[in-house]
Design a protein around this motif. Structure first.
Motif, PDB file in Angstrom:
ATOM      1  N   TRP A 106       0.828  -1.205   0.000  1.00 52.44           N
ATOM      2  CA  TRP A 106       0.000   0.000   0.000  1.00 52.44           C
ATOM      3  C   TRP A 106       0.865   1.260   0.000  1.00 52.44           C
ATOM      4  CZ3 TRP A 106      -0.712   3.542   4.135  1.00 52.44           C
ATOM      5  CH2 TRP A 106      -1.709   4.490   3.913  1.00 52.44           C
TER       6      TRP A 106
ATOM      7  N   SER B 158       2.500   1.798  -3.355  1.00 52.92           N
ATOM      8  CA  SER B 158       1.550   2.324  -4.354  1.00 52.92           C
ATOM      9  C   SER B 158       1.268   3.807  -4.112  1.00 52.92           C
ATOM     10  CB  SER B 158       0.254   1.517  -4.343  1.00 52.92           C
ATOM     11  OG  SER B 158      -0.420   1.697  -3.122  1.00 52.92           O
TER      12      SER B 158
ATOM     13  N   ASP C 107       2.202   6.703  -6.836  1.00 57.41           N
ATOM     14  CA  ASP C 107       1.240   7.684  -7.341  1.00 57.41           C
ATOM     15  C   ASP C 107       1.762   9.105  -7.184  1.00 57.41           C
ATOM     16  OD1 ASP C 107      -0.596   5.771  -8.121  1.00 57.41           O
ATOM     17  OD2 ASP C 107      -1.822   5.939  -6.287  1.00 57.41           O
TER      18      ASP C 107
ATOM     19  N   GLY D  10       6.494   5.684 -10.843  1.00 58.15           N
ATOM     20  CA  GLY D  10       6.999   4.319 -10.699  1.00 58.15           C
ATOM     21  C   GLY D  10       8.502   4.214 -10.845  1.00 58.15           C
TER      22      GLY D  10
END
Length: 196
Positions: A34, A37, A41, A45
């Motif tokens: 989590w 990610s 965002d 990446g």
């Protein structure tokens, strides 16, 4: 044919560590994914991939340095032992175990493990973890029943100043000797050492 050894049919209690460790690992993995990610965002990446690669490279460097230092300490200890000197005892938190753990945490992909690895590299944190682990180990060994691994561990720590474990028998010389050496409680005649 029965051996006469009683066996218990009651189910063994599952330790809390065996119950909660898999849940803790699963929660940690979900939290790592989590968090990665969220960071991906926010910054992209490619930046996350570079961050993870940098953590892995730093972890390899840390483990390599700790391994070299451990080998140097081992060589110094052997050299001091050959010269007849007592090797100096290490203070808690100054060993290479926590440094290698920090390197392993840095190698593992994830931001929480990287932060934990960086914290383990700080000398005050390393010293605090080392002292806490030593106290916990001492408590567990002190409460171990006689004849267990903890008792054996405690017995191996009984050393003479030169570092050698000496097994033997204590013969008290301050008791009055009975005339004639009758073998009574006051007899101080020669006794052969105990043989295994």
């Amino acid at each position: 044919m029965t051996t006469g050894v009683p066996t218990s049919t009651a189910p063994r209690r599952r330790s809390p560590a065996r119950t909660f460790l898999p849940l803790a690992i699963a929660a940690w993995l979900i939290l790592e994914i989590w968090l990665l990610s969220l960071v991906a965002d926010a910054v992209g990446g490619l930046a996350v991939a570079a961050l993870l690669a940098g953590g892995m490279i730093l972890g390899v460097v840390v483990i390599k340095r700790a391994g070299r230092r451990a080998f140097k300490n081992l060589a110094d200890t052997f050299q001091q032992a050959q010269q007849g000197r007592q090797p100096a005892a290490q203070q808690p938190g100054q060993g290479n175990g926590l440094t290698m753990l920090a390197g392993l945490l840095l190698i593992m992909p994830g931001l929480i493990s990287d932060v934990a690895g960086l914290l383990c590299l700080l000398p005050p944190v390393r010293a605090w973890i080392g002292r806490s682990a030593a106290r916990s180990l001492e408590r567990k060994m002190a409460s171990a029943p006689a004849g267990s691994f903890g008792d054996a561990f405690t017995q191996t720590r009984i050393h003479y100043p030169d570092g050698k474990v000496v097994q033997g028998e204590v013969i008290r010389e301050d008791r009055p000797q009975q005339p004639g050496g009758t073998g009574g409680p006051g007899d101080t005649a020669y006794r052969p050492p105990l043989a295994p």
